[in-house]
Design a protein around this motif. Sequence first.
Motif, PDB file in Angstrom:
ATOM      1  N   ALA A  58      49.870 -55.896  -3.318  1.00  0.00           N
ATOM      2  CA  ALA A  58      49.122 -55.567  -4.532  1.00  0.00           C
ATOM      3  C   ALA A  58      47.629 -55.536  -4.211  1.00  0.00           C
ATOM      4  CB  ALA A  58      49.415 -56.580  -5.642  1.00  0.00           C
ATOM      5  N   VAL A  59      46.849 -55.010  -5.160  1.00  0.00           N
ATOM      6  CA  VAL A  59      45.396 -54.890  -4.993  1.00  0.00           C
ATOM      7  C   VAL A  59      44.708 -55.515  -6.205  1.00  0.00           C
ATOM      8  CG1 VAL A  59      43.470 -53.320  -4.590  1.00  0.00           C
ATOM      9  CG2 VAL A  59      45.745 -52.736  -3.736  1.00  0.00           C
ATOM     10  N   LEU A  60      43.651 -56.268  -5.942  1.00  0.00           N
ATOM     11  CA  LEU A  60      42.894 -56.955  -6.997  1.00  0.00           C
ATOM     12  C   LEU A  60      41.553 -56.270  -7.195  1.00  0.00           C
ATOM     13  CD1 LEU A  60      42.847 -59.489  -8.870  1.00  0.00           C
ATOM     14  CD2 LEU A  60      41.742 -60.711  -6.993  1.00  0.00           C
ATOM     15  N   ASN A  61      41.208 -55.996  -8.460  1.00  0.00           N
ATOM     16  CA  ASN A  61      39.924 -55.363  -8.751  1.00  0.00           C
ATOM     17  C   ASN A  61      39.542 -55.654 -10.192  1.00  0.00           C
ATOM     18  OD1 ASN A  61      37.605 -53.848  -8.274  1.00  0.00           O
ATOM     19  ND2 ASN A  61      38.731 -52.193  -7.274  1.00  0.00           N
ATOM     20  N   GLY A  62      38.308 -55.332 -10.544  1.00  0.00           N
ATOM     21  CA  GLY A  62      37.834 -55.604 -11.892  1.00  0.00           C
ATOM     22  C   GLY A  62      36.963 -54.490 -12.433  1.00  0.00           C
ATOM     23  N   CYS A  63      36.820 -54.441 -13.749  1.00  0.00           N
ATOM     24  CA  CYS A  63      35.930 -53.471 -14.376  1.00  0.00           C
ATOM     25  C   CYS A  63      35.327 -54.083 -15.633  1.00  0.00           C
ATOM     26  CB  CYS A  63      36.662 -52.167 -14.697  1.00  0.00           C
ATOM     27  SG  CYS A  63      37.882 -52.298 -16.003  1.00  0.00           S
ATOM     28  N   HIS A  64      34.228 -53.500 -16.080  1.00  0.00           N
ATOM     29  CA  HIS A  64      33.546 -53.971 -17.282  1.00  0.00           C
ATOM     30  C   HIS A  64      34.160 -53.327 -18.525  1.00  0.00           C
ATOM     31  CE1 HIS A  64      30.262 -56.074 -15.247  1.00  0.00           C
ATOM     32  NE2 HIS A  64      30.200 -55.057 -14.398  1.00  0.00           N
ATOM     33  N   ILE A  65      34.349 -54.119 -19.571  1.00  0.00           N
ATOM     34  CA  ILE A  65      34.774 -53.620 -20.874  1.00  0.00           C
ATOM     35  C   ILE A  65      33.577 -53.729 -21.813  1.00  0.00           C
ATOM     36  CG2 ILE A  65      36.413 -53.851 -22.760  1.00  0.00           C
ATOM     37  CD1 ILE A  65      37.707 -53.114 -20.097  1.00  0.00           C
ATOM     38  N   PRO A  66      32.970 -52.598 -22.210  1.00  0.00           N
ATOM     39  CA  PRO A  66      31.761 -52.644 -23.050  1.00  0.00           C
ATOM     40  C   PRO A  66      32.028 -53.279 -24.406  1.00  0.00           C
ATOM     41  CG  PRO A  66      32.091 -50.459 -22.084  1.00  0.00           C
ATOM     42  CD  PRO A  66      33.354 -51.217 -21.858  1.00  0.00           C
ATOM     43  N   MET A  67      31.074 -54.052 -24.891  1.00  0.00           N
ATOM     44  CA  MET A  67      31.192 -54.706 -26.189  1.00  0.00           C
ATOM     45  C   MET A  67      29.797 -54.988 -26.738  1.00  0.00           C
ATOM     46  SD  MET A  67      32.238 -58.582 -25.018  1.00  0.00           S
ATOM     47  CE  MET A  67      31.950 -59.247 -26.650  1.00  0.00           C
ATOM     48  N   LYS A  68      29.734 -55.350 -28.006  1.00  0.00           N
ATOM     49  CA  LYS A  68      28.453 -55.726 -28.581  1.00  0.00           C
ATOM     50  C   LYS A  68      28.101 -57.146 -28.138  1.00  0.00           C
ATOM     51  CE  LYS A  68      30.254 -57.593 -32.937  1.00  0.00           C
ATOM     52  NZ  LYS A  68      30.236 -57.462 -34.417  1.00  0.00           N
ATOM     53  N   CYS A  69      26.843 -57.517 -28.314  1.00  0.00           N
ATOM     54  CA  CYS A  69      26.409 -58.842 -27.925  1.00  0.00           C
ATOM     55  C   CYS A  69      27.204 -59.897 -28.699  1.00  0.00           C
ATOM     56  CB  CYS A  69      24.923 -59.018 -28.210  1.00  0.00           C
ATOM     57  SG  CYS A  69      24.266 -60.635 -27.699  1.00  0.00           S
ATOM     58  N   PRO A  70      27.799 -60.871 -28.008  1.00  0.00           N
ATOM     59  CA  PRO A  70      28.616 -61.872 -28.685  1.00  0.00           C
ATOM     60  C   PRO A  70      27.834 -62.648 -29.731  1.00  0.00           C
ATOM     61  CG  PRO A  70      28.901 -62.020 -26.312  1.00  0.00           C
ATOM     62  CD  PRO A  70      27.750 -61.086 -26.553  1.00  0.00           C
ATOM     63  N   THR A  71      28.518 -63.077 -30.773  1.00  0.00           N
ATOM     64  CA  THR A  71      27.930 -63.898 -31.824  1.00  0.00           C
ATOM     65  C   THR A  71      28.435 -65.322 -31.675  1.00  0.00           C
ATOM     66  OG1 THR A  71      27.948 -61.964 -33.287  1.00  0.00           O
ATOM     67  CG2 THR A  71      27.657 -64.119 -34.317  1.00  0.00           C
ATOM     68  N   PRO A  72      27.563 -66.340 -31.686  1.00  0.00           N
ATOM     69  CA  PRO A  72      26.102 -66.221 -31.739  1.00  0.00           C
ATOM     70  C   PRO A  72      25.540 -65.692 -30.427  1.00  0.00           C
ATOM     71  CG  PRO A  72      26.739 -68.497 -31.395  1.00  0.00           C
ATOM     72  CD  PRO A  72      28.018 -67.742 -31.631  1.00  0.00           C
ATOM     73  N   GLY A  73      24.461 -64.935 -30.516  1.00  0.00           N
ATOM     74  CA  GLY A  73      23.879 -64.314 -29.335  1.00  0.00           C
ATOM     75  C   GLY A  73      22.801 -65.177 -28.716  1.00  0.00           C
ATOM     76  N   GLY A  74      21.584 -64.626 -28.649  1.00  0.00           N
ATOM     77  CA  GLY A  74      20.479 -65.378 -28.088  1.00  0.00           C
ATOM     78  C   GLY A  74      20.389 -65.243 -26.577  1.00  0.00           C
ATOM     79  N   LEU A  75      19.548 -66.070 -25.990  1.00  0.00           N
ATOM     80  CA  LEU A  75      19.271 -65.981 -24.565  1.00  0.00           C
ATOM     81  C   LEU A  75      20.498 -66.258 -23.714  1.00  0.00           C
ATOM     82  CD1 LEU A  75      17.134 -65.591 -22.359  1.00  0.00           C
ATOM     83  CD2 LEU A  75      16.632 -68.039 -22.509  1.00  0.00           C
ATOM     84  N   GLN A  76      21.335 -67.210 -24.138  1.00  0.00           N
ATOM     85  CA  GLN A  76      22.523 -67.540 -23.349  1.00  0.00           C
ATOM     86  C   GLN A  76      23.470 -66.352 -23.258  1.00  0.00           C
ATOM     87  OE1 GLN A  76      24.705 -70.936 -24.719  1.00  0.00           O
ATOM     88  NE2 GLN A  76      26.236 -70.832 -23.082  1.00  0.00           N
ATOM     89  N   ALA A  77      23.713 -65.666 -24.397  1.00  0.00           N
ATOM     90  CA  ALA A  77      24.587 -64.498 -24.389  1.00  0.00           C
ATOM     91  C   ALA A  77      23.985 -63.387 -23.538  1.00  0.00           C
ATOM     92  CB  ALA A  77      24.809 -64.000 -25.816  1.00  0.00           C
ATOM     93  N   PHE A  78      22.665 -63.226 -23.597  1.00  0.00           N
ATOM     94  CA  PHE A  78      22.020 -62.187 -22.799  1.00  0.00           C
ATOM     95  C   PHE A  78      22.232 -62.459 -21.315  1.00  0.00           C
ATOM     96  CE2 PHE A  78      18.483 -60.475 -20.372  1.00  0.00           C
ATOM     97  CZ  PHE A  78      18.417 -59.169 -20.837  1.00  0.00           C
ATOM     98  N   ASN A  79      22.060 -63.700 -20.916  1.00  0.00           N
ATOM     99  CA  ASN A  79      22.197 -64.038 -19.501  1.00  0.00           C
ATOM    100  C   ASN A  79      23.634 -63.919 -19.019  1.00  0.00           C
ATOM    101  OD1 ASN A  79      19.467 -64.610 -19.250  1.00  0.00           O
ATOM    102  ND2 ASN A  79      19.724 -66.776 -19.757  1.00  0.00           N
ATOM    103  N   GLU A  80      24.600 -64.296 -19.848  1.00  0.00           N
ATOM    104  CA  GLU A  80      25.988 -64.340 -19.414  1.00  0.00           C
ATOM    105  C   GLU A  80      26.708 -63.004 -19.560  1.00  0.00           C
ATOM    106  OE1 GLU A  80      27.971 -67.462 -21.443  1.00  0.00           O
ATOM    107  OE2 GLU A  80      26.893 -69.061 -20.399  1.00  0.00           O
ATOM    108  N   TYR A  81      26.492 -62.306 -20.656  1.00  0.00           N
ATOM    109  CA  TYR A  81      27.274 -61.107 -20.953  1.00  0.00           C
ATOM    110  C   TYR A  81      26.543 -59.808 -20.643  1.00  0.00           C
ATOM    111  CZ  TYR A  81      30.567 -64.200 -23.270  1.00  0.00           C
ATOM    112  OH  TYR A  81      31.483 -65.179 -23.521  1.00  0.00           O
ATOM    113  N   HIS A  82      25.228 -59.876 -20.406  1.00  0.00           N
ATOM    114  CA  HIS A  82      24.461 -58.667 -20.086  1.00  0.00           C
ATOM    115  C   HIS A  82      24.570 -58.423 -18.591  1.00  0.00           C
ATOM    116  CE1 HIS A  82      20.899 -55.969 -19.825  1.00  0.00           C
ATOM    117  NE2 HIS A  82      21.315 -55.622 -21.025  1.00  0.00           N
TER     118      HIS A  82
END
Length: 294
Positions: A58-82
Motif C-alpha cells: 500500500a501507499v501512504l499520502n495526504g492532502c489538504h481539505i479546504p475549510m473555513k477558519c475553525p470556531t473559535p478562531g484567533g491566533l491559535q487557529a491561524f497557526n495550526e490550521y493555516h
Amino acid sequence: MAGRGVSTVSTIMQKLCQLLVEYLWNETISKNMPKCQTDLEKKIVDMEELWQFPCSWAVLNGCHIPMKCPTPGGLQAFNEYHNYKNFYSIVLMALVDANYQFVWGSCGFPGNSHDAIISQSTNLWNSIQEGMLPSMHKHVDKLEILPLILADSAFPLRNWLMKPYSNAVLSHIQKFFNYRLSRARMVTEYAFGQLGRWRVLLRKNEGNMDHVRISVFACMVLHSICIMRGDTISKKLNLTFNHDNNKRRDREEVRKLLQMRKCQKTTDVSKEAKKIRNALSDKLWTEKETGKVC
C-alpha cells in the motif's frame, strides 16, 4: 432545486454522510485492511504486477481539505490550521492499495501539521508498530523484509515504511530507486483524483470541522462502493485527466489540483530500514541491467 431551504438541505446532507460512515465504513474501507497472510500476499502481488515495486502492499499520502477558519478562531487557529498554501485546512491522510481502494483513512489534523507527526499519532502507526498486521516477510539479499508501505520523504524511514533517498548527491542506483518508488506512489494521486468527483472536497467547506471530516469519510465510502460495483468514472470528473487534450495530466499539476501536501523532509533514523532500502535499490538496478523489468 428541491424547493427546500439551504439550511434544511445542509442538515439532510450531514445526516446522510453520518449514516454512510456509521453503517458502511467497515464494509467498504476497513474490510480492505489485510486480515490474514493471504490478504496481504494478494495486495503485494497486485502492487508488484500493477506498479512494479517489490515487497510493498500500500501507499501512504495526504492532502489538504479546504475549510473555513475553525470556531473559535484567533491566533491559535491561524497557526495550526493555516497551511503553507495560504488557506485553512484539515489533513486527510490515507492508505491506498494497488487498485485505488482506500485501506485506511484519518482526517482532522490541522493543516499546518507535519506528515511525520500526523502519521505517528494515528492508530495505524500504533497497530503496525505493535505487529497487528499478519506476520510474513520476503528475502532480498539475505535480508528479511516485512510488507512495506510506500511514502514520500516527509515520513520517517522504518523497516515497514519505505521512502526515497534524500541525499544531496544521488548515485545512478539511488536515482533509479527513487524513480521506481515515485512511480508506485502515483496510485494515491489517481485515488485522490477519482475522489475529486465529489466536488465538495475541492472547495472551501463552510461547515464546522466535524462536518468536514464526516463529509470526507462519506466520499471515501462512496468511492469504495463505486470501485466494488465497477462504476467507471467519467473523464470529466476525474481530475487526473486533462479535458482539453484528453490526456493524463502531469503529476505536479494533479498534486496542485488536489491540494496534496508538499514534502517536508524528515531525517532518517532506522539503520535496519536503510539496509532494506539499499537491498531493494540493488535488486531494482540489477533487474534493470539484466532486462527483467522495464
